[in-house]
Design a protein around this motif. Structure first.
Motif, PDB file in Angstrom:
ATOM      1  N   GLN A 134      -4.123   9.995  -8.975  1.00 22.01           N
ATOM      2  CA  GLN A 134      -2.672  10.165  -8.847  1.00 22.01           C
ATOM      3  C   GLN A 134      -2.046   8.936  -8.186  1.00 22.01           C
ATOM      4  O   GLN A 134      -1.034   8.425  -8.644  1.00 22.01           O
ATOM      5  N   ASP A 135      -2.664   8.462  -7.101  1.00 20.01           N
ATOM      6  CA  ASP A 135      -2.174   7.253  -6.439  1.00 20.01           C
ATOM      7  C   ASP A 135      -2.182   6.068  -7.392  1.00 20.01           C
ATOM      8  O   ASP A 135      -1.212   5.313  -7.478  1.00 20.01           O
ATOM      9  N   TYR A 136      -3.285   5.897  -8.104  1.00 18.60           N
ATOM     10  CA  TYR A 136      -3.452   4.778  -9.029  1.00 18.60           C
ATOM     11  C   TYR A 136      -2.298   4.732 -10.035  1.00 18.60           C
ATOM     12  O   TYR A 136      -1.790   3.663 -10.371  1.00 18.60           O
ATOM     13  N   GLU A 137      -1.914   5.908 -10.497  1.00 20.49           N
ATOM     14  CA  GLU A 137      -0.895   5.984 -11.547  1.00 20.49           C
ATOM     15  C   GLU A 137       0.525   5.847 -11.027  1.00 20.49           C
ATOM     16  O   GLU A 137       1.440   5.597 -11.812  1.00 20.49           O
ATOM     17  N   THR A 138       0.750   5.990  -9.718  1.00 20.36           N
ATOM     18  CA  THR A 138       2.128   6.082  -9.239  1.00 20.36           C
ATOM     19  C   THR A 138       2.535   5.113  -8.132  1.00 20.36           C
ATOM     20  O   THR A 138       3.663   4.637  -8.139  1.00 20.36           O
ATOM     21  N   ILE A 139       1.678   4.839  -7.174  1.00 16.88           N
ATOM     22  CA  ILE A 139       2.173   4.235  -5.928  1.00 16.88           C
ATOM     23  C   ILE A 139       2.615   2.783  -6.029  1.00 16.88           C
ATOM     24  O   ILE A 139       3.433   2.339  -5.233  1.00 16.88           O
ATOM     25  N   HIS A 140       2.103   2.036  -6.995  1.00 15.94           N
ATOM     26  CA  HIS A 140       2.500   0.626  -7.106  1.00 15.94           C
ATOM     27  C   HIS A 140       3.740   0.428  -7.980  1.00 15.94           C
ATOM     28  O   HIS A 140       4.320  -0.654  -7.976  1.00 15.94           O
ATOM     29  N   VAL A 141       4.148   1.467  -8.679  1.00  9.73           N
ATOM     30  CA  VAL A 141       5.282   1.362  -9.600  1.00  9.73           C
ATOM     31  C   VAL A 141       6.553   0.996  -8.824  1.00  9.73           C
ATOM     32  O   VAL A 141       6.910   1.652  -7.838  1.00  9.73           O
ATOM     33  N   GLY A 142       7.197  -0.075  -9.264  1.00  4.87           N
ATOM     34  CA  GLY A 142       8.464  -0.485  -8.672  1.00  4.87           C
ATOM     35  C   GLY A 142       8.362  -1.210  -7.341  1.00  4.87           C
ATOM     36  O   GLY A 142       9.381  -1.500  -6.720  1.00  4.87           O
ATOM     37  N   LYS A 143       7.168  -1.514  -6.887  1.00  7.25           N
ATOM     38  CA  LYS A 143       6.975  -2.210  -5.599  1.00  7.25           C
ATOM     39  C   LYS A 143       6.770  -3.703  -5.855  1.00  7.25           C
ATOM     40  O   LYS A 143       6.088  -4.087  -6.791  1.00  7.25           O
ATOM     41  N   ALA A 144       7.371  -4.512  -4.999  1.00 10.39           N
ATOM     42  CA  ALA A 144       7.152  -5.965  -5.021  1.00 10.39           C
ATOM     43  C   ALA A 144       6.401  -6.328  -3.752  1.00 10.39           C
ATOM     44  O   ALA A 144       6.768  -5.881  -2.654  1.00 10.39           O
ATOM     45  N   TYR A 145       5.346  -7.121  -3.896  1.00 12.20           N
ATOM     46  CA  TYR A 145       4.470  -7.447  -2.772  1.00 12.20           C
ATOM     47  C   TYR A 145       4.559  -8.932  -2.420  1.00 12.20           C
ATOM     48  O   TYR A 145       4.879  -9.766  -3.264  1.00 12.20           O
ATOM     49  N   ASP A 146       4.219  -9.228  -1.176  1.00 13.54           N
ATOM     50  CA  ASP A 146       4.071 -10.614  -0.753  1.00 13.54           C
ATOM     51  C   ASP A 146       2.759 -11.187  -1.273  1.00 13.54           C
ATOM     52  O   ASP A 146       2.645 -12.386  -1.497  1.00 13.54           O
ATOM     53  N   ILE A 147       1.774 -10.314  -1.456  1.00 16.69           N
ATOM     54  CA  ILE A 147       0.496 -10.691  -2.062  1.00 16.69           C
ATOM     55  C   ILE A 147      -0.111  -9.438  -2.680  1.00 16.69           C
ATOM     56  O   ILE A 147       0.113  -8.325  -2.196  1.00 16.69           O
ATOM     57  N   GLU A 148      -0.864  -9.638  -3.755  1.00 19.86           N
ATOM     58  CA  GLU A 148      -1.600  -8.539  -4.378  1.00 19.86           C
ATOM     59  C   GLU A 148      -3.076  -8.888  -4.339  1.00 19.86           C
ATOM     60  O   GLU A 148      -3.477  -9.985  -4.733  1.00 19.86           O
ATOM     61  N   LEU A 149      -3.857  -7.952  -3.825  1.00 18.14           N
ATOM     62  CA  LEU A 149      -5.300  -8.128  -3.664  1.00 18.14           C
ATOM     63  C   LEU A 149      -6.023  -7.176  -4.600  1.00 18.14           C
ATOM     64  O   LEU A 149      -5.513  -6.106  -4.919  1.00 18.14           O
TER      65      LEU A 149
END
Length: 180
Positions: A134-149
């Motif tokens: 559930q997290d995988y499918e939803t939590i990053h949607v629409g977020k902008a990061y300073d870095i992605e790991l």
């Protein structure tokens, strides 16, 4: 102004591993904060939630309101934070951006392939099965990061990349954008 390195990723994505290694390497004192620390320290009546005597659904909102308020209090007191969190409610990003607006928030997305998340979740045995998906499918949607790991990279490589980006003082994340 406190420094906050916010590790955001799915349950079982590797946030804790990165946070521990980062705390060991970073040149300033940082507290490592997560809800898992509260659970594992016995702050929550976890056994009674698991038995059904108490309902987590009834306590969850107040717990997270208190947790989020504590982050502001820690930072306002001058403590630097390495924060592990999962923004799984729609308004949490905006609310935390407001609470932490006086501080330097460096927002890091921690990604992990779905198959590995599911495998880790099952091996841990302390998470509801399906929460990682559930997290995988939803939590990053629409977020902008300073870095992605990516947690399939080595811990050392992730920590080095994070430190290099954090030290650059370049902030372009959802937290920066919320401040306007």
């Amino acid at each position: 102004m406190a420094q906050i390195i916010f590790l955001h990723g799915a349950s079982s994505s590797g946030k804790s591993t990165i946070a521990k290694a980062l705390q060991d390497r970073i040149e300033m004192p940082f507290w490592h904060i997560s809800i898992d620390h509260l659970r594992d320290a016995g702050v929550l009546p976890t056994r009674r939630f698991k038995s059904g005597e108490f309902r987590w659904a009834d306590a969850r909102s107040a717990f997270f309101d208190g947790f989020h308020g504590s982050l502001k209090a820690y930072a306002d007191a001058g403590n630097n934070l390495i924060l592990e969190h999962i923004l799984d409610k729609e308004n949490w990003l905006e609310m935390l951006a407001r609470l932490l607006a006086q501080h330097d928030v460096f927002f890091a997305g921690v990604h992990c392939p779905l198959g590995l998340l599911v495998e880790r979740e099952a091996a841990r045995g302390d998470r509801p099965i399906g929460s990682a998906r559930q997290d995988y499918e939803t939590i990053h949607v629409g977020k902008a990061y300073d870095i992605e790991l990516n947690s399939t990279d080595s811990v050392d490589a992730n920590v080095e990349a994070l430190l290099t980006a954090w030290r650059s003082d370049r902030r372009v994340s959802s937290f920066t954008r919320q401040r306007g």
